[in-house]
Design a protein around this motif. Sequence first.
Motif, PDB file in Angstrom:
ATOM      1  N   CYS A 147      66.128  90.462  44.608  1.00 39.59           N
ATOM      2  CA  CYS A 147      65.855  89.725  45.834  1.00 39.59           C
ATOM      3  C   CYS A 147      64.364  89.411  45.912  1.00 39.59           C
ATOM      4  N   VAL A 148      64.051  88.257  46.495  1.00 36.60           N
ATOM      5  CA  VAL A 148      62.666  87.825  46.650  1.00 36.60           C
ATOM      6  C   VAL A 148      62.445  87.460  48.114  1.00 36.60           C
ATOM      7  N   TYR A 165      71.378  82.605  46.555  1.00 34.04           N
ATOM      8  CA  TYR A 165      71.613  82.154  47.924  1.00 34.04           C
ATOM      9  C   TYR A 165      70.537  82.701  48.840  1.00 34.04           C
ATOM     10  N   LEU A 166      70.335  82.002  49.938  1.00 34.98           N
ATOM     11  CA  LEU A 166      69.401  82.437  50.973  1.00 34.98           C
ATOM     12  C   LEU A 166      70.193  83.201  52.013  1.00 34.98           C
ATOM     13  N   ASN A 212      74.840  78.819  44.896  1.00 32.99           N
ATOM     14  CA  ASN A 212      74.293  77.958  43.843  1.00 32.99           C
ATOM     15  C   ASN A 212      74.357  78.710  42.510  1.00 32.99           C
ATOM     16  N   CYS A 213      75.366  78.348  41.706  1.00 34.85           N
ATOM     17  CA  CYS A 213      75.558  78.987  40.405  1.00 34.85           C
ATOM     18  C   CYS A 213      75.323  77.994  39.272  1.00 34.85           C
ATOM     19  N   ILE A 229      69.481  92.634  57.567  1.00 34.68           N
ATOM     20  CA  ILE A 229      68.784  91.962  56.470  1.00 34.68           C
ATOM     21  C   ILE A 229      68.208  90.657  56.979  1.00 34.68           C
ATOM     22  N   SER A 230      66.935  90.448  56.769  1.00 27.87           N
ATOM     23  CA  SER A 230      66.224  89.269  57.274  1.00 27.87           C
ATOM     24  C   SER A 230      66.667  87.993  56.558  1.00 27.87           C
ATOM     25  N   PRO A 231      66.605  86.838  57.243  1.00 26.14           N
ATOM     26  CA  PRO A 231      66.951  85.563  56.604  1.00 26.14           C
ATOM     27  C   PRO A 231      65.872  85.037  55.659  1.00 26.14           C
ATOM     28  N   ARG A 232      64.781  85.768  55.474  1.00 28.03           N
ATOM     29  CA  ARG A 232      63.720  85.301  54.572  1.00 28.03           C
ATOM     30  C   ARG A 232      63.937  85.775  53.134  1.00 28.03           C
TER      31      ARG A 232
END
Length: 204
Positions: free
Chosen positions: A179-180, A156-157, A132-133, A111-114
């Motif tokens: 996911c974006v 999260y990223l 971050n909630c 899975i990419s970090p982007r």
Amino acid sequence: MVARVVMVLMVMHVSLALVGALKTCDKCGSMEVPYPLSTNQNCGDPRYKIYCNSNVLEFVSAEKSIYKILSINPSKYTFVISPPTIKSGTCQSSDLMVGGLRLDEDLPFNISPRNTVMLLNCAENILLSPLNCSSTSLCRKFEEGNACRNELCCTYLKDASMNQHKIRVRVGGCTAYTCVVNMNPNNPPSSWNYGIELQWLPVP
């Protein structure tokens, strides 16, 4: 002698071109399938297996869930798969029963970090995590207007400090996610690039 050398070189060039052509798979519908991705045993590299089903490219997870491939960027060794659907009237991802997205760690994909991941409909124990909630988390923007509204969510990223082979959901934890890719937080959710970017290891 010179003519013979030229002829040999021309034959070698043609042979290499044919070998290269055999390695690249045919289009799947309108989508190119760049090497080393492989849709059948006669092209690509079998370790980089994807599927062409009724002219639609698909990726199959370690849990045998099927995700449509939306785009491929061969220069960056990446492709984007569709995030799971969130079932109508619930806040549950379609892959909840298999624990979300999990990649086979023996295959050359991760899975990419982007990716910016938004976990939805979460139990309060997630507040112990470093995610971050907060009330200003980006997932709050996504929640508006869907079945996950007013539930606890976290963003999260995806990076090297987290598992690069899975996005986990479960009953008793977070039951849905989206996911974006390459998130721009200043844009409205309707313009976000929804998908999960996977990357493959270049062929040695």
